[in-house]
Write a protein that holds these residues in place. Structure first.
Motif, PDB file in Angstrom:
ATOM      1  N   LEU A   1       4.424  -8.597  -2.315  1.00 30.98           N
ATOM      2  CA  LEU A   1       3.580  -7.477  -2.752  1.00 30.98           C
ATOM      3  C   LEU A   1       2.729  -7.892  -3.950  1.00 30.98           C
ATOM      4  CD1 LEU A   1       6.289  -4.675  -2.610  1.00 30.98           C
ATOM      5  CD2 LEU A   1       4.211  -4.696  -1.234  1.00 30.98           C
TER       6      LEU A   1
ATOM      7  N   GLU B   1       0.733  -7.248  -7.459  1.00 33.51           N
ATOM      8  CA  GLU B   1       1.199  -6.541  -8.667  1.00 33.51           C
ATOM      9  C   GLU B   1       0.839  -5.047  -8.684  1.00 33.51           C
ATOM     10  OE1 GLU B   1       0.594  -7.205 -13.353  1.00 33.51           O
ATOM     11  OE2 GLU B   1       0.422  -9.015 -12.123  1.00 33.51           O
TER      12      GLU B   1
ATOM     13  N   LEU C   1       2.832  -3.158  -6.053  1.00 35.00           N
ATOM     14  CA  LEU C   1       4.230  -3.036  -6.466  1.00 35.00           C
ATOM     15  C   LEU C   1       4.387  -1.934  -7.528  1.00 35.00           C
ATOM     16  CD1 LEU C   1       7.187  -4.014  -6.523  1.00 35.00           C
ATOM     17  CD2 LEU C   1       6.496  -5.750  -8.187  1.00 35.00           C
TER      18      LEU C   1
ATOM     19  N   ASN D   1       6.574   1.479  -7.121  1.00 31.61           N
ATOM     20  CA  ASN D   1       7.629   1.824  -8.084  1.00 31.61           C
ATOM     21  C   ASN D   1       7.401   3.224  -8.664  1.00 31.61           C
ATOM     22  OD1 ASN D   1       9.798  -0.052  -8.383  1.00 31.61           O
ATOM     23  ND2 ASN D   1       8.355  -1.560  -9.155  1.00 31.61           N
TER      24      ASN D   1
ATOM     25  N   VAL E   1      10.380  -1.878  -0.857  1.00 27.52           N
ATOM     26  CA  VAL E   1      10.044  -2.807  -1.954  1.00 27.52           C
ATOM     27  C   VAL E   1      10.991  -4.007  -1.908  1.00 27.52           C
ATOM     28  CG1 VAL E   1       9.977  -3.096  -4.473  1.00 27.52           C
ATOM     29  CG2 VAL E   1       9.006  -1.031  -3.442  1.00 27.52           C
TER      30      VAL E   1
ATOM     31  N   ARG F   1      10.203  -6.372   0.919  1.00 30.17           N
ATOM     32  CA  ARG F   1       9.002  -7.185   0.691  1.00 30.17           C
ATOM     33  C   ARG F   1       9.183  -8.168  -0.471  1.00 30.17           C
ATOM     34  NH1 ARG F   1       3.952  -5.469   2.200  1.00 30.17           N
ATOM     35  NH2 ARG F   1       3.426  -7.589   1.601  1.00 30.17           N
TER      36      ARG F   1
ATOM     37  N   GLY G   1       9.906  -7.460  -3.578  1.00 27.28           N
ATOM     38  CA  GLY G   1       9.445  -6.929  -4.870  1.00 27.28           C
ATOM     39  C   GLY G   1      10.609  -6.511  -5.750  1.00 27.28           C
ATOM     40  N   LYS G   2      10.330  -6.383  -7.042  1.00 28.43           N
ATOM     41  CA  LYS G   2      11.382  -5.966  -7.974  1.00 28.43           C
ATOM     42  C   LYS G   2      11.268  -4.457  -8.202  1.00 28.43           C
ATOM     43  CE  LYS G   2      13.909  -6.980 -12.054  1.00 28.43           C
ATOM     44  NZ  LYS G   2      14.236  -5.622 -12.355  1.00 28.43           N
TER      45      LYS G   2
ATOM     46  N   THR H   1       1.808  -2.583   4.094  1.00 29.96           N
ATOM     47  CA  THR H   1       2.074  -1.353   3.334  1.00 29.96           C
ATOM     48  C   THR H   1       1.296  -0.176   3.925  1.00 29.96           C
ATOM     49  OG1 THR H   1       2.559  -2.664   1.368  1.00 29.96           O
ATOM     50  CG2 THR H   1       2.094  -0.330   1.010  1.00 29.96           C
TER      51      THR H   1
END
Ligand code: FEO
Length: 170
Positions: free
Chosen positions: A2, A4, A7, A11, A61, A64, A66-67, A116
């Motif tokens: 993802l 930035e 992401l 979030n 997330v 993918r 991502g954090k 996405t």
């Protein structure tokens, strides 16, 4: 992977869905307090649905790579004037969520993130259903003026709603 901006937006949406869950749980508590257990049940199922939405974003997330970053959830309102007021606030809130989902789609398009975009389609359709369901209940509530025999009958109907996790369908 993802990007930035995508992401960060996803979030934010986890937080927004968690907020929605708590908003509806707070409404459910108020409806119980008003002596409307059927409506309280309907709103409790709404709370469960929102949690499942938050989890759907969370799992996406993670999938993918991502954090996930969980943030503090804003304080939800704790008091409403009555059942009509609650459903008015619910409709307004769902309209805001629809705007948020549309903004997420905008970011996905900007970032050329086709995966996405595809993931978000479920939420675009879900919002159409959410707004339609709440509008229908609100219209009926207005018709019976939120009181009398009508509210008693409607409350009985609202008891039958049960939580079905439809997020796994995709
Ligand atoms: Fe998660 Fe009611 O939208």
């Amino acid at each position: 992977m993802l990007k930035e901006k995508m992401l960060a937006a996803l979030n934010e949406q986890i937080n927004a869905e968690q907020y929605s869950a708590l908003l509806y749980l707070s409404m459910s508590a108020n409806l119980n307090d008003m002596g409307l257990p059927g409506f309280a049940n309907w709103m409790y199922v709404q709370y469960q649905e929102e949690l499942s939405h938050a989890n759907k974003f969370y799992n996406y997330v993670v999938e993918r790579g991502g954090k996930v970053q969980l943030k503090a959830i804003e304080q939800v309102p704790t008091k409403w004037e009555g059942v009509i007021d609650i459903y008015k606030a619910t409709l307004e809130h769902e309209q805001k969520v629809t705007d948020l989902i549309n903004s997420l789609v905008d970011v996905a398009i900007e970032e050329r993130d086709h995966a996405t975009q595809s993931f978000l389609r479920w939420f675009v359709d879900e919002q159409v259903e959410e707004e339609a369901n709440v509008t229908e209940i609100l219209d009926t509530l207005k018709l019976i003026n939120g009181q009398g025999n009508g509210i008693f009958m409607l409350d009985r109907e609202m008891r039958s709603r049960t939580f079905v996790d439809t997020t796994a369908a995709q």
